[in-house]
Write an enzyme that holds these catalytic residues in place. Structure first.
Site, short mmCIF file in Angstrom:
data_model
loop_
_atom_site.label_atom_id
_atom_site.label_comp_id
_atom_site.label_asym_id
_atom_site.label_seq_id
_atom_site.Cartn_x
_atom_site.Cartn_y
_atom_site.Cartn_z
CG HIS A 66 39.53 33.83 49.49
ND1 HIS A 66 39.75 33.91 47.99
CD2 HIS A 66 38.65 32.90 49.62
CE1 HIS A 66 38.93 32.86 47.60
NE2 HIS A 66 38.35 32.40 48.37
CG ASP A 100 45.70 45.66 48.53
OD1 ASP A 100 45.62 46.87 48.94
OD2 ASP A 100 46.34 45.79 47.35
CG HIS A 117 43.94 49.94 45.88
ND1 HIS A 117 43.99 50.23 44.71
CD2 HIS A 117 44.48 48.63 46.28
CE1 HIS A 117 44.68 49.08 44.16
NE2 HIS A 117 44.55 48.13 44.91
CG HIS A 172 42.53 43.91 44.73
ND1 HIS A 172 43.68 42.86 44.80
CD2 HIS A 172 43.22 45.18 45.06
CE1 HIS A 172 44.93 43.71 44.76
NE2 HIS A 172 44.60 44.93 44.63
CB CYS A 173 41.03 38.58 46.69
SG CYS A 173 41.77 36.86 47.51
CG HIS A 204 41.79 34.84 44.33
ND1 HIS A 204 41.44 34.40 45.37
CD2 HIS A 204 42.69 33.74 44.08
CE1 HIS A 204 41.77 33.21 45.89
NE2 HIS A 204 42.71 32.87 44.80
CG MET A 263 37.71 38.21 46.32
SD MET A 263 38.26 36.49 46.51
CE MET A 263 37.59 36.63 48.35
CG HIS A 266 29.44 58.18 27.04
ND1 HIS A 266 29.59 59.75 27.05
CD2 HIS A 266 28.56 58.05 26.34
CE1 HIS A 266 28.74 60.15 26.33
NE2 HIS A 266 28.00 59.20 25.81
CD GLU A 268 33.25 64.04 25.06
OE1 GLU A 268 34.29 64.80 24.72
OE2 GLU A 268 32.60 63.59 24.08
CB THR A 269 33.99 59.97 27.93
OG1 THR A 269 33.07 59.86 27.12
CG2 THR A 269 34.60 58.47 28.13
CG HIS A 305 31.89 55.97 24.53
ND1 HIS A 305 32.79 55.94 23.19
CD2 HIS A 305 31.08 56.62 24.24
CE1 HIS A 305 31.76 56.61 22.29
NE2 HIS A 305 30.71 56.72 23.13
CU CU Z 1 40.48 35.57 47.16
#
Ligand code: CU
Length: 405
Positions: A158, A161, A163, A198-199, A209, A214, A319, A342-343, A369
């Site tokens: 594993h 990352d 962002h 995330h992985c 993954h 993950m 929503h 609203e959304t 929604h």
């Molecule tokens: Cu992983």
């Protein structure tokens, strides 16, 4: 809450075939079906092709000639991560100078029930055992110092990352940990906002993954806290942290969900299910009903909740049925928030935040929604709000009754 089953993991030599970062050919090694199935070669080709896009991740190393980071002026603090939907202790407005925020995450592989009604389950690949991974909260200018540990009894490799970070594929290239290994990554939070992590171990293992749980979110707050478009402070009483998770669970010829003995055993079947791009489940916080019924979130009239929504792989349109997004940040916290939504939109591969002050008691459903996802795939959470009803806002003037023709 996310439901866990702990059957225990048996050590097996399969770990040695599953730990490769590219894993071309792994489909043929993860189950007898893959060895005999006609689709295995096609999966191998797809894996090798996509792996090339991420080859740099496996080759990335820290540059030993680079200047050491200037850590002067930083104070070290530890952040105790907590299980979603809860948020770790934090300051909304930073006090003191920038911090080095130390966190630890274990890449835990565990069997989770996705839907009790159907028995659907998954060998979830997780950060700290939960889907989503824990919410991390720092302030702009802080350093995140993560110790990433892969337990000795894991089957797979594993990494992570972020962002929110800059360089080395978000840290993915510097954090590959095999079972029994740990790595420490430090990065500076320069962009305020909510971000997914995330992985990303390489090739088709990346979506494998991610669609096994993950992923999670980090919130990087401005040092002086959240603000409206005019610069007025915005504060919250609590955080509700949602992780939207798409699962592609393999079924047998009778339409029953298949079960597997260990993490990774479903690799070939999963890749085949994923290629259709049609999730069997799309849930909040790991399982159908993880945040409804007795697991519903609680609030009171007059309380303000910050809803942090992570969606690592699929677009989502959250929503709040019966409520709104008073202030919504789909992008940076330095951008003026959207108001009265609203959304709102959470791009797949991102996280977003919405602030709302409850004005009426009752049950509020927080849904995707795309209502097929919200009602049929599991993408629903509930807030149960206590307080006094306000007839100025809504009143049932006439209860349903027959009317004369
Ligand atoms: Cu992983």
């Amino acid at each position: 809450m996310t439901k866990f089953i702990n059957p225990g993991l048996s050590k097996t030599s399969r770990r040695n075939v599953l730990r490769g970062s590219v894993l071309a050919g792994a489909a043929a090694m993860t189950g007898t079906a893959a060895m005999t199935g006609p689709r295995a070669p096609r999966l191998d080709r797809a894996n090798a092709t996509s792996a090339r896009l991420y080859k740099a991740a496996g080759e990335q190393t820290a540059d030993s000639t680079a200047k050491p980071a200037d850590l002067s002026g930083y104070t070290r603090v530890k952040q105790e991560l907590v299980v979603p939907p809860f948020a770790p202790e934090h300051e909304q407005v930073a006090t003191g100078g920038p911090k080095i925020v130390e966190i630890t995450m274990d890449t835990t592989e565990r069997l989770m029930v996705v839907d009790e009604d159907t028995g659907a389950s998954v060998w979830a690949l997780t950060y700290n055992g939960s889907v989503p991974g824990p919410l991390i909260i720092v302030h702009e200018g802080d350093m995140v110092e993560l110790t990433l540990r892969n337990p000795h009894d894991s089957m797979m490799e594993h990494n992570i990352d972020f962002h929110a970070s800059t360089g080395a594929l978000g840290g993915g290239g510097l954090t590959h940990v095999y079972p029994g290994e740990e790595a420490v990554l430090r990065w500076k939070a320069t962009k305020p906002g909510c971000f997914t992590y995330h992985c990303a171990p390489g090739g088709a293992m990346i979506p494998y993954h991610v669609t096994h749980g993950m992923n999670g979110a980090i919130m990087v707050l401005p040092r002086d806290g959240l603000k409206d478009a005019q610069g007025n402070p915005l504060r919250y009483d609590s955080i509700a942290y949602f992780g939207e998770q798409d699962y592609y669970l393999p079924m047998d010829e009778n339409g029953d969900y298949k079960t597997y003995d260990a993490a990774g055993d479903d690799y070939a079947d999963s890749l085949e299910a994923m290629r259709g791009l049609v999730p069997t489940h799309q849930v909040f916080n790991g399982a159908v009903g993880a945040l409804t019924g007795e697991n519903a979130l609680k609030a009171k009239v007059g309380e303000t909740v910050l809803m942090v929504h992570n969606s690592c792989n699929v677009d989502s349109r959250p929503h709040l049925i019966g409520g709104h997004g008073d202030y919504v940040w789909e992008s940076s916290f330095t951008d003026p928030p959207l108001t009265g939504m609203e959304t709102w939109f959470v791009r797949g591969g991102s996280a977003a935040a919405a602030l709302y002050t409850f004005e009426q008691p009752g049950v509020y459903a927080y849904v995707n929604h795309n209502l097929i996802i919200g009602a049929m795939l599991g993408g629903t959470a509930h807030f149960v709000v206590e307080g006094d009803w306000n007839n100025d806002l809504m009143e049932q003037v006439v209860a349903p009754r027959p009317f004369a023709t």
